[in-house]
Motif scaffolding. Sequence first.
Motif, mmCIF file in Angstrom:
data_model
loop_
_atom_site.group_PDB
_atom_site.id
_atom_site.type_symbol
_atom_site.label_atom_id
_atom_site.label_comp_id
_atom_site.label_asym_id
_atom_site.label_seq_id
_atom_site.Cartn_x
_atom_site.Cartn_y
_atom_site.Cartn_z
ATOM 1 N N GLY A 1 0.783 -1.222 0.000
ATOM 2 C CA GLY A 1 0.000 0.000 0.000
ATOM 3 C C GLY A 1 0.817 1.275 0.000
ATOM 4 O O GLY A 1 0.265 2.371 0.127
ATOM 5 N N GLN A 2 2.140 1.173 -0.141
ATOM 6 C CA GLN A 2 3.019 2.340 -0.172
ATOM 7 C C GLN A 2 3.468 2.631 -1.600
ATOM 8 O O GLN A 2 3.388 1.772 -2.481
ATOM 9 C CB GLN A 2 4.239 2.116 0.725
ATOM 10 N N ILE A 3 3.928 3.873 -1.797
ATOM 11 C CA ILE A 3 4.394 4.284 -3.125
ATOM 12 C C ILE A 3 5.629 3.478 -3.515
ATOM 13 O O ILE A 3 6.555 3.295 -2.711
ATOM 14 C CB ILE A 3 4.704 5.786 -3.136
ATOM 15 N N ILE A 4 5.637 3.001 -4.730
ATOM 16 C CA ILE A 4 6.770 2.210 -5.226
ATOM 17 C C ILE A 4 7.953 3.122 -5.484
ATOM 18 O O ILE A 4 7.842 4.124 -6.175
ATOM 19 C CB ILE A 4 6.376 1.447 -6.507
ATOM 20 N N ARG A 5 9.104 2.754 -4.913
ATOM 21 C CA ARG A 5 10.328 3.540 -5.071
ATOM 22 C C ARG A 5 11.349 2.763 -5.897
ATOM 23 O O ARG A 5 11.276 1.546 -6.045
ATOM 24 C CB ARG A 5 10.931 3.872 -3.697
ATOM 25 N N PHE A 6 12.320 3.533 -6.423
ATOM 26 C CA PHE A 6 13.415 2.950 -7.206
ATOM 27 C C PHE A 6 14.732 3.401 -6.571
ATOM 28 O O PHE A 6 15.227 4.489 -6.871
ATOM 29 C CB PHE A 6 13.336 3.402 -8.663
ATOM 30 N N PRO A 7 15.295 2.591 -5.673
ATOM 31 C CA PRO A 7 16.528 2.992 -4.972
ATOM 32 C C PRO A 7 17.667 3.280 -5.942
ATOM 33 O O PRO A 7 17.791 2.651 -6.996
ATOM 34 C CB PRO A 7 16.834 1.779 -4.088
ATOM 35 N N VAL A 8 18.495 4.252 -5.564
ATOM 36 C CA VAL A 8 19.619 4.655 -6.408
ATOM 37 C C VAL A 8 20.617 3.509 -6.515
ATOM 38 O O VAL A 8 21.051 2.947 -5.511
ATOM 39 C CB VAL A 8 20.308 5.899 -5.825
ATOM 40 N N GLY A 9 20.974 3.167 -7.748
ATOM 41 C CA GLY A 9 21.978 2.135 -7.977
ATOM 42 C C GLY A 9 21.545 0.736 -7.616
ATOM 43 O O GLY A 9 22.371 -0.177 -7.558
ATOM 44 N N GLY A 10 20.252 0.542 -7.359
ATOM 45 C CA GLY A 10 19.766 -0.784 -6.988
ATOM 46 C C GLY A 10 19.864 -1.769 -8.143
ATOM 47 O O GLY A 10 19.797 -1.408 -9.312
ATOM 48 N N LYS A 11 20.040 -3.031 -7.799
ATOM 49 C CA LYS A 11 20.176 -4.074 -8.817
ATOM 50 C C LYS A 11 19.087 -5.137 -8.691
ATOM 51 O O LYS A 11 18.580 -5.620 -9.687
ATOM 52 C CB LYS A 11 21.558 -4.724 -8.727
ATOM 53 N N ASN A 12 18.764 -5.519 -7.471
ATOM 54 C CA ASN A 12 17.793 -6.589 -7.256
ATOM 55 C C ASN A 12 16.386 -6.003 -7.150
ATOM 56 O O ASN A 12 15.787 -5.952 -6.069
ATOM 57 C CB ASN A 12 18.159 -7.374 -5.991
ATOM 58 N N TYR A 13 15.854 -5.571 -8.293
ATOM 59 C CA TYR A 13 14.512 -5.023 -8.321
ATOM 60 C C TYR A 13 13.498 -6.144 -8.499
ATOM 61 O O TYR A 13 13.799 -7.201 -9.077
ATOM 62 C CB TYR A 13 14.360 -4.009 -9.455
ATOM 63 N N THR A 14 12.308 -5.866 -8.025
ATOM 64 C CA THR A 14 11.233 -6.836 -8.205
ATOM 65 C C THR A 14 10.722 -6.782 -9.651
ATOM 66 O O THR A 14 11.070 -5.887 -10.421
ATOM 67 C CB THR A 14 10.074 -6.543 -7.234
#
Length: 353
Positions: free
Chosen positions: A151-164
């Motif tokens: 129920g929270q806003i979807i974020r895109f962490p900086v430099g992240g690799k293991n995204y859903t």
Amino acid sequence: MNTEKTPYPYEPEFSFKKLISDRINDLKYVLQFKKSLALVLLLAALAGALFAWKWPVTYTARLTFVIDDTKSSGGGGLAAIAGQFGFNLDGLSGASGVLAGDNVQELLKSRRLIKNTLLSPYNDKGDYSLADQYAKAYKLDKKWLKYSTNGQIIRFPVGGKNYTRTQDSLLHEITKSIIEGQFGVAKTDKKLSFFEVNSTMRDEKLAYLFCTRMIKQGTDFFIQTKTGRMRNNVTRLQHRADSIGRILNKKTLAASSASQSLLDLNPAYTSANANVETTERDKIILSTVFSETVKNLEASKMMLAQETPTVQIVDEPEFPLKKNKMKYASTILMFMIGFAGIYAIYLVATRKN
């Protein structure tokens, strides 16, 4: 037997004069409805003003850069002459790599570079990415709440690799929108190596950062692709030179120690002399190998410097960026003409003869 001749259907002769006359009559007929026509124009003006007011403001960042690849300019004169007649001779001039012709434009619009740019930091803290700001500016963060599991806003962490899977899909959607109309690369002149990059987005800082960082991503990829093999060769030679240098230092110390020990030994012991000669021989061989390795290393570094292309920024975006918004006068005029035309066609089509 008498047969009646069937007359051919009469077709009136086409006449521009009659056509113009008919259109004038239609115009006179439409002008009979002055009150309703005035009401339509008033509603059209209000609709145009509302449309211009609601239309989101965008900002355009423009950047111009030039690529200097001297190793690929063997046939530059011939290519320039052929370019004036619309022919592309990049293959003959040696510019057949990643920096040749339209390759630069296609490379800068690659999904990989755009995704890497979107995952770079937007703020100074580095905890908020360009993708997060893009979703906020285009109100996608609230639209995507239905995809959120918590129920929270979807974020895109900086430099992240293991995204859903969901994050990857949404990043793909952002990338597609950017490629389709918010980011462009063009060559200002076919005979020159000048390229213009522009990004148009609803957030001024976002447009600026995306434009400049796309060039940084592209430049790094250009250089890595063009000089990757030679750079690996330089690294290998540097590692070899360092290793031989350390061994040579040890041999030099061993030779000095062996020479010093001869002063205190009995001349009858010949093995000590042989040990000194062996150590000196190894030192000379290592010195020769080390000298040749360093020579090859310096030559490789010089070739690497010559092969490395230069991407020079000519003009970069500056604040405030160009603001794009609908002009009230032109929008209202466009709506009035459109509404009046539709209403006139309706009146003529429903006129009873």
